[in-house]
Design a protein around this motif. Structure first.
Motif, mmCIF file in Angstrom:
data_model
loop_
_atom_site.group_PDB
_atom_site.id
_atom_site.type_symbol
_atom_site.label_atom_id
_atom_site.label_comp_id
_atom_site.label_asym_id
_atom_site.label_seq_id
_atom_site.Cartn_x
_atom_site.Cartn_y
_atom_site.Cartn_z
ATOM 1 N N GLU A 907 4.500 -3.200 9.707
ATOM 2 C CA GLU A 907 4.416 -1.835 10.043
ATOM 3 C C GLU A 907 3.668 -1.583 11.363
ATOM 4 O OE1 GLU A 907 3.325 -2.904 5.482
ATOM 5 O OE2 GLU A 907 2.727 -3.340 7.681
ATOM 6 N N GLN A 908 3.754 -0.424 11.658
ATOM 7 C CA GLN A 908 2.844 0.171 12.841
ATOM 8 C C GLN A 908 1.761 0.870 12.261
ATOM 9 O OE1 GLN A 908 6.524 1.502 15.409
ATOM 10 N NE2 GLN A 908 4.852 0.940 16.896
ATOM 11 N N PHE A 909 0.504 0.771 13.040
ATOM 12 C CA PHE A 909 -0.844 1.384 12.370
ATOM 13 C C PHE A 909 -1.247 2.410 13.248
ATOM 14 C CE2 PHE A 909 0.053 -2.555 10.451
ATOM 15 C CZ PHE A 909 -0.655 -2.439 8.677
ATOM 16 N N SER A 910 -1.604 3.554 12.898
ATOM 17 C CA SER A 910 -2.525 4.578 13.451
ATOM 18 C C SER A 910 -3.755 4.875 12.903
ATOM 19 C CB SER A 910 -1.504 5.933 13.458
ATOM 20 O OG SER A 910 -0.635 5.643 14.174
ATOM 21 N N ILE A 911 -4.843 4.664 13.710
ATOM 22 C CA ILE A 911 -6.209 4.642 13.395
ATOM 23 C C ILE A 911 -6.754 5.934 13.813
ATOM 24 C CG2 ILE A 911 -8.461 3.568 13.208
ATOM 25 C CD1 ILE A 911 -6.816 0.838 13.647
ATOM 26 N N LEU A 912 -7.441 6.595 12.811
ATOM 27 C CA LEU A 912 -7.753 8.139 13.372
ATOM 28 C C LEU A 912 -9.412 8.013 13.453
ATOM 29 C CD1 LEU A 912 -5.532 10.087 10.886
ATOM 30 C CD2 LEU A 912 -5.193 9.260 13.007
ATOM 31 N N PHE A 913 -9.750 8.316 14.796
ATOM 32 C CA PHE A 913 -11.231 8.253 14.857
ATOM 33 C C PHE A 913 -11.517 9.589 15.186
ATOM 34 C CE2 PHE A 913 -10.321 3.988 16.354
ATOM 35 C CZ PHE A 913 -11.412 3.312 16.149
ATOM 36 N N PRO A 914 -12.639 10.180 14.327
ATOM 37 C CA PRO A 914 -13.292 11.526 14.679
ATOM 38 C C PRO A 914 -14.027 11.676 16.149
ATOM 39 C CG PRO A 914 -14.832 10.303 13.257
ATOM 40 C CD PRO A 914 -13.550 9.244 13.720
ATOM 41 N N PRO A 915 -14.212 12.699 16.384
ATOM 42 C CA PRO A 915 -14.995 13.000 17.801
ATOM 43 C C PRO A 915 -16.274 12.427 17.735
ATOM 44 C CG PRO A 915 -13.898 15.050 16.846
ATOM 45 C CD PRO A 915 -13.719 14.209 15.790
ATOM 46 N N GLU A 916 -17.042 12.334 16.775
ATOM 47 C CA GLU A 916 -18.211 11.726 16.534
ATOM 48 C C GLU A 916 -18.625 10.733 15.492
ATOM 49 O OE1 GLU A 916 -20.833 11.921 18.758
ATOM 50 O OE2 GLU A 916 -19.646 13.305 19.861
ATOM 51 N N LEU A 917 -18.838 9.473 15.941
ATOM 52 C CA LEU A 917 -18.914 8.208 14.844
ATOM 53 C C LEU A 917 -20.420 8.393 14.446
ATOM 54 C CD1 LEU A 917 -16.830 5.464 16.781
ATOM 55 C CD2 LEU A 917 -16.104 6.540 14.830
ATOM 56 N N SER A 918 -20.391 7.658 12.970
ATOM 57 C CA SER A 918 -21.876 7.655 12.527
ATOM 58 C C SER A 918 -21.714 6.193 11.824
ATOM 59 C CB SER A 918 -22.069 8.700 11.486
ATOM 60 O OG SER A 918 -21.161 8.799 10.492
ATOM 61 N N PRO A 919 -22.761 5.700 11.809
ATOM 62 C CA PRO A 919 -23.037 4.368 11.193
ATOM 63 C C PRO A 919 -22.282 4.228 9.557
ATOM 64 C CG PRO A 919 -25.127 4.522 12.105
ATOM 65 C CD PRO A 919 -24.230 5.935 12.247
ATOM 66 N N GLY A 920 -21.339 3.161 9.835
ATOM 67 C CA GLY A 920 -20.880 2.664 8.408
ATOM 68 C C GLY A 920 -19.906 3.922 8.089
ATOM 69 N N MET A 921 -19.296 4.853 8.876
ATOM 70 C CA MET A 921 -18.347 5.746 8.194
ATOM 71 C C MET A 921 -17.046 5.313 7.828
ATOM 72 S SD MET A 921 -17.460 7.898 11.634
ATOM 73 C CE MET A 921 -16.867 9.059 10.778
ATOM 74 N N THR A 922 -16.239 5.956 7.135
ATOM 75 C CA THR A 922 -15.024 5.582 6.563
ATOM 76 C C THR A 922 -13.772 6.375 7.616
ATOM 77 O OG1 THR A 922 -15.757 5.542 4.339
ATOM 78 C CG2 THR A 922 -13.368 5.703 4.679
ATOM 79 N N LEU A 923 -12.886 5.483 7.976
ATOM 80 C CA LEU A 923 -11.831 5.900 8.787
ATOM 81 C C LEU A 923 -10.567 5.917 8.023
ATOM 82 C CD1 LEU A 923 -12.535 4.282 12.115
ATOM 83 C CD2 LEU A 923 -13.412 6.495 11.385
ATOM 84 N N ASP A 924 -9.617 6.880 8.268
ATOM 85 C CA ASP A 924 -8.266 6.684 7.500
ATOM 86 C C ASP A 924 -7.097 6.050 8.821
ATOM 87 O OD1 ASP A 924 -9.018 8.217 5.184
ATOM 88 O OD2 ASP A 924 -8.672 10.000 6.337
ATOM 89 N N ILE A 925 -6.295 5.117 7.905
ATOM 90 C CA ILE A 925 -5.367 4.554 8.782
ATOM 91 C C ILE A 925 -3.894 4.911 8.211
ATOM 92 C CG2 ILE A 925 -4.174 2.186 9.372
ATOM 93 C CD1 ILE A 925 -7.043 1.128 9.440
ATOM 94 N N LYS A 926 -3.078 5.409 9.028
ATOM 95 C CA LYS A 926 -1.757 5.701 8.484
ATOM 96 C C LYS A 926 -0.648 4.629 8.784
ATOM 97 C CE LYS A 926 1.467 9.866 8.394
ATOM 98 N NZ LYS A 926 1.687 11.069 9.009
ATOM 99 N N THR A 927 0.169 4.205 8.309
ATOM 100 C CA THR A 927 1.199 3.399 8.429
ATOM 101 C C THR A 927 2.557 3.912 8.953
ATOM 102 O OG1 THR A 927 2.099 2.648 6.437
ATOM 103 C CG2 THR A 927 0.193 1.536 7.214
#
Length: 962
Positions: A907-927
């Motif tokens: 598959e191809q993967f798109s990783i969505l980063f928020p404007p501001e990161l924080s330690p240990g945060m959860t991100l969403d990945i869409k294929t």
């Protein structure tokens, strides 16, 4: 000092030296500081001095102060005072700094400001290859052993004396040694410190440099000229860089001690010396009271960039040494016994720190040897706090007297000086390992196998038992009525009596004792006392002295003991493997016949590593491994059937019985000779050599420019592309859209699978690149030698033939380029993706990045275009290295992996980063198939997030110069 440090109020002037300033960390935390182990106090001082609120925070310092409750539970930053590199790991670091200067200039900054943040010593000692070699096994010039007719001068053990052995036309002397030149024999002997002897081994007169050495050195400079020119340019244009040129020696005990400061004095500000290094011997400096350990190339480069290394606040095992060692126990006995007991005590992954009344009995050579053996018992380091023994050693190595006084005053002020006589209590430790030096007794091994150890005080009874036992691994099955048989033999006009246990071969071999001169000196001092007492070695005993290197001859000569060894028959026979591999000259025919006719169990004693039955000589059935002084002692006694406690070695002058205790050198005598003669002369020679350099290095031409003039044709040195997107301000994390999977890997992918190492395979992408540059396979050299060329290293990333990519289904450095469906080398696929503007990621299982730290295990994937790694778990150090280079480490949620999520990797993967990161945060990945799942971004603190925003630590530091 960090501006605005919250701890500046504890800066004080140093007692009688008011111009000297320091952080008096002993005033922080009340009694807590006094209970900290010395090694933890060094960590604490570093955190106080470097506290800037970002890289090192107040909470980090307080966590270290609360070590007793926080050990093994928190991570803390550590800013070492300096870095030690060898050339293989040093070349990519220095290339990065040269590239950073280029990038800063291009971005409008001042490139002159780009320098390592701390003193960095780079030793060029990994470039030599053995293209030429030879091994000359030479027979002893004095095959008869102790010749009582030879005149002997009275010599002092504390000074090298001019002396000369008569040349008797032996075939062993093969070179122009100037023995017949009286003008060159009249002065003090001066030995050269080299791994290969530069002396006639029989007359100790200078000889021309060996042809083998010259040829290898010539090829070393020819093969590595580009790299050496780059190193020399680096040492000239960068501040804080010192390059130790080739032919000086390894980054080993002597060089590390030459480079060591113990206490830094920078513009009258004092702080403890500490070091991280890429050399495997880095831990040796802990024997000098300098906190240090080995790390990977990327960690050392981070320290050079002004970043701390991060470590879990370690447990500290205190090793209490008590009692007094047996007079017959050598340094090797003590070191190996301590190593064995620490291995049994389970100190893996911990600091070890030595204390107790027995520590002062160990010389600095003993301490550095113990510290160097950390891998044997699994500890991170073994720390010996500075004490009077250390200061005395430093004095003999050439430290300035005034500096030593300041050093002692400072270490006492911050309570980093260990004093046996002090009434202050010992620090508190995670565990205490008690070792009584009194329990360490000397052993020999034999009579047929090296693993069969025999206590020296049981030697006589054990040999008797061997005579009684059935033939086997120890027994000889000699009938009781024949066990006391005596066979008379005529030799050189005298009658001698041979019996079971008689010694006919005695060989002092230093190949296993080079790192610690005390055991060889003990043999020499024992020989001196024996000669002065009137003891001799029977002439039929085949005696020999085979040093492992010219260094051994140097310290035996400089201490004045070599003539006494010669007097007893232990003359230098050459430099090479001899007795322990069976290269022993035949025994005299009369002796051989007597042994065979009388069926005598004759013995050999040697200080080597092998003693199999019949190995030394077919008629010598019992062979014992012993320390060098015991070899000399048994040779004088002439038999192994002796109780050293109750029986004399022989009769001396005036018919007096001489016991072993009468001539055995004390540890105090050994330390005195070692420090005042050997160490001082050794370091004087080394200092002169370091300052003078060598002809090839001195004549090497280098550019004078501030920026390195990159040669586009070079296959060794190339400007890397790490700074192509250098920005003055951080940007929001870039979205990773429609990324393809470059590799789909399983569990336990190691840094060896990822990083280029070893020889360059002829079918690899790197080989194709070098071939296109006009090189033949003979000229490929190795990945290690070409670490300064990112084009070679990138092509070597994931080029391991054992790499198992699930897309391929079998071990091979291959992958699939999905847009075209082609199966290609990993580099070729990555290159196509980059040309197409398609980002790539890596899918992996558990423990991704396992194994030793390797800088190119992170740099290589970055240059292949990898934007993120998605794994079930990571090796912690490698995870930090990915962030440090600008790759996002993402982790599946607990219980999830590609299989449970139904991912194929195609598959191809798109990783969505928020404007501001924080330690240990959860991100969403869409294929591309519409599946959406969550992962954890493994950024553990604000510093890691900041580094990632800037594209890694290299760009973060470069920004400071804009």
């Amino acid at each position: 000092l960090p501006p605005g440090s919250p701890y500046q109020p504890v800066i004080e002037a140093l007692g009688n030296y008011p111009q000297k300033k320091f952080y008096n960390v002993s005033k922080l935390g009340g009694t807590k500081y006094d209970t900290l182990p010395y090694s933890i106090r060094v960590l604490f001082e570093s955190s106080i001095r470097n506290c800037d609120g970002f890289l090192v925070k107040e909470t980090d310092a307080m966590n270290i102060l609360d070590w007793k409750t926080k050990q093994n539970n928190v991570e803390v930053p550590f800013c070492p005072a300096r870095v030690v590199l060898q050339d293989f790991t040093g070349i990519p670091a220095m290339v990065d700094f040269a590239a950073m200067r280029e990038a800063v200039r291009n971005a409008g900054g001042d490139p002159v400001k780009v320098n390592p943040a701390c003193p960095t010593d780079l030793t060029v000692d990994h470039s030599l290859q053995i293209d030429f070699s030879k091994c000359a096994i030479q027979n002893a010039p004095n095959p008869g052993g102790g010749d009582s007719q030879k005149p002997m001068a009275k010599l002092s053990p504390l000074k090298a004396q001019p002396w000369k052995l008569p040349c008797r036309g032996q075939t062993g002397c093969k070179g122009p040694c100037s023995a017949g030149d009286s003008s060159r024999n009249s002065g003090q002997f001066s030995a050269q410190i080299e791994n290969t002897p530069l002396l006639c081994p029989f007359h100790l007169q200078p000889v021309p440099e060996p042809e083998t050495v010259l040829k290898n050195q010539e090829l070393e400079f020819g093969r590595n000229r580009e790299r050496l020119q780059f190193f020399k340019w680096s040492s000239k244009v960068f501040k804080n860089i010192s390059v130790i040129p080739p032919e000086t020696g390894m980054a080993h005990q002597v060089n590390l001690e030459y480079l060591s400061r113990v206490v830094f004095d920078v513009k009258d500000f004092l702080y403890p010396d500490s070091v991280v290094g890429t050399d495997s011997h880095t831990t040796m400096v802990n024997g000098l009271g300098i906190l240090g350990w080995g790390v990977g190339g990327i960690e050392t480069e981070a320290v050079m960039l002004g970043m701390p290394v991060t470590l879990t606040l370690p447990e500290v095992a205190g090793c209490e040494l008590t009692g007094t060692a047996s007079p017959l126990a050598t340094s090797i006995d003590i070191v190996l016994s301590i190593t064995k007991q620490l291995r049994q005590a389970d100190v893996a992954g911990k600091f070890v720190e030595f204390f107790g009344s027995g520590v002062s009995q160990l010389s600095v050579a003993d301490r550095t040897t113990i510290a160097n053996m950390c891998p044997e018992y699994g500890a991170i380091l073994s720390f010996f706090p500075v004490d009077n023994v250390t200061l005395k050693h430093l004095k003999h190595t050439g430290f300035d007297e005034a500096k030593l006084e300041v050093m002692e005053a400072y270490l006492k002020a911050v309570k980093l000086f260990r004093n046996d006589e002090s009434s202050s209590r010992e620090p508190e430790y995670s565990q205490v390992v008690q070792i009584s030096l009194s329990s360490i007794i000397p052993y020999v091994s034999g009579p047929k196998r090296s693993q069969d150890r025999v206590a020296v005080n049981n030697m006589k009874s054990d040999f008797q038992a061997c005579l009684n036992e059935k033939s086997g691994v120890k027994g000889f099955q000699i009938a009781v009525e024949k066990q006391n048989d005596i066979v008379p033999v005529q030799y050189e006009g005298n009658e001698y009596k041979l019996s079971h246990g008689c010694i006919v071969i005695a060989a002092v071999i230093s190949c296993t004792n080079n790192c610690n001169p005390s055991v060889m000196l003990a043999a020499g001092l024992l020989a001196k006392k024996a000669v002065e007492a009137g003891l001799v070695v029977k002439p039929y005993i085949r005696t020999s002295l085979s040093p492992g290197s010219g260094m051994v001859t140097h310290y035996l000569s400089s201490s004045g003991v070599l003539p006494y060894l010669s007097k007893l028959g232990f003359e230098v026979v050459g430099y090479g493997c001899s007795t322990c591999v069976g290269n022993t000259a035949p025994l005299p025919e009369a002796i051989r016949n007597a042994i065979k006719q009388g069926e005598i169990i004759a013995c050999g004693v040697l200080s080597g590593t092998k003693n199999f039955e019949g190995r030394l000589c077919d008629c010598v059935r019992a062979n014992y491994l012993a320390s060098p002084p015991l070899v000399v002692a048994y040779a004088i006694a002439g038999t192994v059937r002796i109780d050293f406690e109750t029986e004399p070695l022989g009769t001396g002058f005036n018919g007096k019985s001489i016991y072993l205790r009468d001539i055995w050198p004390t540890r105090r005598e050994l330390h005195t000779v070692e420090e005042e003669c050997v160490i001082s002369s050794m370091f004087k020679e080394l200092k002169e050599k370091m300052e003078k350099g060598n002809k090839r290095w001195n004549s090497l031409e280098t550019p004078e420019s501030t920026l390195f003039p990159w040669d586009l044709k070079s296959t060794y040195i190339r400007c890397p592309s790490f700074f192509d997107k250098l920005a003055k301000e951080p940007v929001s994390p870039q979205q990773i859209e429609n990324a393809h999977v470059l590799l789909y890997l399983g569990d336990s992918v190691t840094t060896d699978h990822i990083s280029p190492a070893g020889s360059i395979a002829r079918s690899s992408a790197a080989a194709k690149y070098l071939t296109n540059k006009g090189l033949t396979p003979r000229e490929f050299n190795s990945y290690g030698a070409r670490r300064g060329n990112d084009a070679v290293m990138t092509r070597g990333t994931f080029a391991n033939i054992k790499l198992l990519n699930k897309f391929i289904g079998k071990p091979a450095p291959k992958t699939i380029h999905f847009p075209s469906g082609q199966t290609l080398d990993v580099f070729e696929a990555a290159e196509l993706y980059q040309k197409e503007g398609i980002p790539v990621i890596i899918l992996a299982g558990k423990k991704y990045g396992l194994g030793s730290s390797r800088d190119w295990a992170a740099k290589g994937p970055f240059l292949l275009g990898v934007k993120a790694v998605l794994a079930e778990s990571y090796e912690k150090v490698h995870k930090s290295q990915l962030i440090g280079i600008g790759i996002a480490p993402l982790q599946f949620l607990p219980g999830e992996n590609p299989s449970t999520l139904g991912l194929t990797g195609r598959e191809q993967f798109s990783i969505l980063f928020p404007p501001e990161l924080s330690p240990g945060m959860t991100l969403d990945i869409k294929t591309s198939t519409g599946k959406v799942f969550s992962v954890i971004a493994l950024f553990e603190n604000d510093m890691e997030i900041t580094l990632y925003k800037y594209g890694g630590s290299l760009n973060f530091v470069a920004r400071r110069f804009l």
